[in-house]
Design a protein around this motif. Structure first.
Motif, PDB file in Angstrom:
ATOM      1  N   GLU A  45       0.652  -1.262   0.158  1.00 11.97           N
ATOM      2  CA  GLU A  45       0.067  -0.095  -0.483  1.00 11.97           C
ATOM      3  C   GLU A  45       0.799   1.350  -0.251  1.00 11.97           C
ATOM      4  O   GLU A  45       0.746   2.227  -1.293  1.00 11.97           O
ATOM      5  CB  GLU A  45      -1.147  -0.147   1.339  1.00 11.97           C
ATOM      6  CG  GLU A  45      -2.093   1.306   1.221  1.00 11.97           C
ATOM      7  CD  GLU A  45      -2.477   1.185   3.016  1.00 11.97           C
ATOM      8  OE1 GLU A  45      -2.558   2.069   3.169  1.00 11.97           O
ATOM      9  OE2 GLU A  45      -3.285  -0.454   3.167  1.00 11.97           O
ATOM     10  N   LYS A  46       2.164   0.827   1.169  1.00  9.25           N
ATOM     11  CA  LYS A  46       2.509   2.131   1.383  1.00  9.25           C
ATOM     12  C   LYS A  46       4.215   2.818  -0.605  1.00  9.25           C
ATOM     13  O   LYS A  46       3.565   3.763  -1.057  1.00  9.25           O
ATOM     14  CB  LYS A  46       3.971   2.302   2.069  1.00  9.25           C
ATOM     15  CG  LYS A  46       3.686   1.845   3.761  1.00  9.25           C
ATOM     16  CD  LYS A  46       4.697   2.435   4.194  1.00  9.25           C
ATOM     17  CE  LYS A  46       5.507   3.202   4.272  1.00  9.25           C
ATOM     18  NZ  LYS A  46       4.703   4.498   4.445  1.00  9.25           N
ATOM     19  N   ILE A  47       3.922   1.498  -1.506  1.00 13.42           N
ATOM     20  CA  ILE A  47       4.807   1.507  -2.596  1.00 13.42           C
ATOM     21  C   ILE A  47       3.581   2.214  -3.572  1.00 13.42           C
ATOM     22  O   ILE A  47       3.780   2.498  -4.355  1.00 13.42           O
ATOM     23  CB  ILE A  47       5.337   0.383  -2.866  1.00 13.42           C
ATOM     24  CG1 ILE A  47       6.442  -0.429  -2.444  1.00 13.42           C
ATOM     25  CG2 ILE A  47       5.364  -0.014  -4.190  1.00 13.42           C
ATOM     26  CD1 ILE A  47       6.731  -1.623  -2.162  1.00 13.42           C
ATOM     27  N   LYS A  48       2.173   1.487  -3.190  1.00 13.97           N
ATOM     28  CA  LYS A  48       1.152   2.178  -4.262  1.00 13.97           C
ATOM     29  C   LYS A  48       1.263   3.718  -4.364  1.00 13.97           C
ATOM     30  O   LYS A  48       0.691   4.333  -5.129  1.00 13.97           O
ATOM     31  CB  LYS A  48       0.091   1.330  -4.581  1.00 13.97           C
ATOM     32  CG  LYS A  48      -0.184  -0.053  -4.910  1.00 13.97           C
ATOM     33  CD  LYS A  48      -0.909  -0.510  -4.714  1.00 13.97           C
ATOM     34  CE  LYS A  48      -1.359  -2.273  -5.291  1.00 13.97           C
ATOM     35  NZ  LYS A  48      -2.067  -3.543  -4.824  1.00 13.97           N
ATOM     36  N   ASP A  49       1.055   4.120  -3.096  1.00 14.59           N
ATOM     37  CA  ASP A  49       0.887   5.650  -2.427  1.00 14.59           C
ATOM     38  C   ASP A  49       1.882   6.518  -2.689  1.00 14.59           C
ATOM     39  O   ASP A  49       1.803   7.234  -2.984  1.00 14.59           O
ATOM     40  CB  ASP A  49       0.239   5.759  -1.326  1.00 14.59           C
ATOM     41  CG  ASP A  49      -0.885   4.555  -0.999  1.00 14.59           C
ATOM     42  OD1 ASP A  49      -1.892   4.856  -1.617  1.00 14.59           O
ATOM     43  OD2 ASP A  49      -1.348   4.821   0.325  1.00 14.59           O
ATOM     44  N   LYS A  50       3.303   6.042  -3.256  1.00 16.32           N
ATOM     45  CA  LYS A  50       4.123   6.467  -3.415  1.00 16.32           C
ATOM     46  C   LYS A  50       4.981   7.358  -2.896  1.00 16.32           C
ATOM     47  O   LYS A  50       5.149   8.150  -2.780  1.00 16.32           O
ATOM     48  CB  LYS A  50       3.962   7.557  -4.842  1.00 16.32           C
ATOM     49  CG  LYS A  50       2.782   7.492  -6.174  1.00 16.32           C
ATOM     50  CD  LYS A  50       2.906   8.316  -7.093  1.00 16.32           C
ATOM     51  CE  LYS A  50       2.656   7.999  -8.635  1.00 16.32           C
ATOM     52  NZ  LYS A  50       2.147   8.561  -9.713  1.00 16.32           N
ATOM     53  N   ASP A  51       4.399   6.756  -1.170  1.00  9.85           N
ATOM     54  CA  ASP A  51       5.708   7.054  -0.164  1.00  9.85           C
ATOM     55  C   ASP A  51       7.329   7.041  -0.872  1.00  9.85           C
ATOM     56  O   ASP A  51       7.435   6.289  -1.570  1.00  9.85           O
ATOM     57  CB  ASP A  51       4.743   6.604   1.024  1.00  9.85           C
ATOM     58  CG  ASP A  51       3.647   6.724   1.116  1.00  9.85           C
ATOM     59  OD1 ASP A  51       2.662   7.479   0.650  1.00  9.85           O
ATOM     60  OD2 ASP A  51       3.610   6.369   2.138  1.00  9.85           O
ATOM     61  N   VAL A 115      15.329   2.050  -0.340  1.00 11.65           N
ATOM     62  CA  VAL A 115      14.417   3.004   0.292  1.00 11.65           C
ATOM     63  C   VAL A 115      13.646   3.249  -1.091  1.00 11.65           C
ATOM     64  O   VAL A 115      14.309   3.471  -2.502  1.00 11.65           O
ATOM     65  CB  VAL A 115      16.224   4.386  -0.161  1.00 11.65           C
ATOM     66  CG1 VAL A 115      15.729   5.706  -0.122  1.00 11.65           C
ATOM     67  CG2 VAL A 115      17.739   3.713   0.396  1.00 11.65           C
ATOM     68  N   MET A 116      12.709   3.777  -0.505  1.00 13.28           N
ATOM     69  CA  MET A 116      12.077   3.662  -1.754  1.00 13.28           C
ATOM     70  C   MET A 116      11.515   5.445  -2.240  1.00 13.28           C
ATOM     71  O   MET A 116      10.832   5.767  -1.306  1.00 13.28           O
ATOM     72  CB  MET A 116      10.964   3.133  -1.753  1.00 13.28           C
ATOM     73  CG  MET A 116      11.314   1.938  -1.447  1.00 13.28           C
ATOM     74  SD  MET A 116      11.081   0.925  -2.807  1.00 13.28           S
ATOM     75  CE  MET A 116       9.985   0.824  -3.910  1.00 13.28           C
ATOM     76  N   LYS A 117      11.033   5.847  -3.393  1.00 12.59           N
ATOM     77  CA  LYS A 117      11.012   7.549  -3.829  1.00 12.59           C
ATOM     78  C   LYS A 117       9.834   7.005  -4.887  1.00 12.59           C
ATOM     79  O   LYS A 117       9.862   6.414  -5.911  1.00 12.59           O
ATOM     80  CB  LYS A 117      12.048   8.504  -4.309  1.00 12.59           C
ATOM     81  CG  LYS A 117      12.962   8.092  -3.327  1.00 12.59           C
ATOM     82  CD  LYS A 117      12.750   9.149  -3.091  1.00 12.59           C
ATOM     83  CE  LYS A 117      14.197   9.870  -1.328  1.00 12.59           C
ATOM     84  NZ  LYS A 117      13.861  10.620  -0.306  1.00 12.59           N
ATOM     85  N   ASN A 118       8.149   7.972  -4.500  1.00 10.36           N
ATOM     86  CA  ASN A 118       7.762   7.263  -5.887  1.00 10.36           C
ATOM     87  C   ASN A 118       7.743   6.205  -6.212  1.00 10.36           C
ATOM     88  O   ASN A 118       7.953   5.876  -7.706  1.00 10.36           O
ATOM     89  CB  ASN A 118       7.865   8.381  -6.514  1.00 10.36           C
ATOM     90  CG  ASN A 118       7.897   9.692  -6.274  1.00 10.36           C
ATOM     91  OD1 ASN A 118       7.249  10.717  -5.351  1.00 10.36           O
ATOM     92  ND2 ASN A 118       8.944  10.749  -6.888  1.00 10.36           N
TER      93      ASN A 118
END
Length: 139
Positions: A45-51, A115-118
């Motif tokens: 969900e966090k990945i889909k929300d572009k967190d 590290v996730m970005k958008n």
């Protein structure tokens, strides 16, 4: 008169103990840190929300992951403003495939730090990292 002095002394001692207790509780709240453990669904969900966030994926049944979690906690103790999420894949049948599919990578090493970005993996580090390597992720 002695009765009131005795009561006053008891109340002041109780008040002092109460103030010390509150101060210790506030100190504990200010200095206590932990990895924010999230579920696989919450991660997706966090990945889909572009967190934008840092996440460690590992298994609590793996000693390397457990040691790495301790290093992450030491980092967070000194850097309260930073946040690291943790996803436990101990119950996942094929953790490597899950990591590869979720993060669109060829490497499925446990533990891994992302590290996730958008919705995209900006940085991927396989294996456990040192304190200073974790600090580099937040620069």
């Amino acid at each position: 008169m002695d009765f009131f002095k005795k009561i006053g002394k008891e109340v002041s001692v109780f008040g002092l103990v109460f103030v010390v207790f509150i101060a210790l509780f506030a100190y504990r709240q200010a200095t206590h840190v932990e990895l924010s453990t999230i579920s696989q669904d919450k991660l997706e969900e966090k990945i889909k929300d572009k967190d934008s966030f840092v996440v460690v994926v590992g298994s609590d049944s793996d000693n390397t992951t457990l040691n790495y979690k301790n290093v992450c906690l030491k980092y967070l103790e000194k850097n309260h403003g930073d946040k690291i999420y943790y996803v436990n894949l101990a119950k996942e049948n094929n953790a490597t495939t899950y990591i590869q599919k979720t993060f669109k990578t060829d490497d499925g090493t446990i533990p891994s730090t992302f590290v996730m970005k958008n919705r995209k993996v900006k940085v991927q580090k396989s294996g456990s990292l040192s304190y200073y390597r974790i600090a580099e992720l937040f620069k």
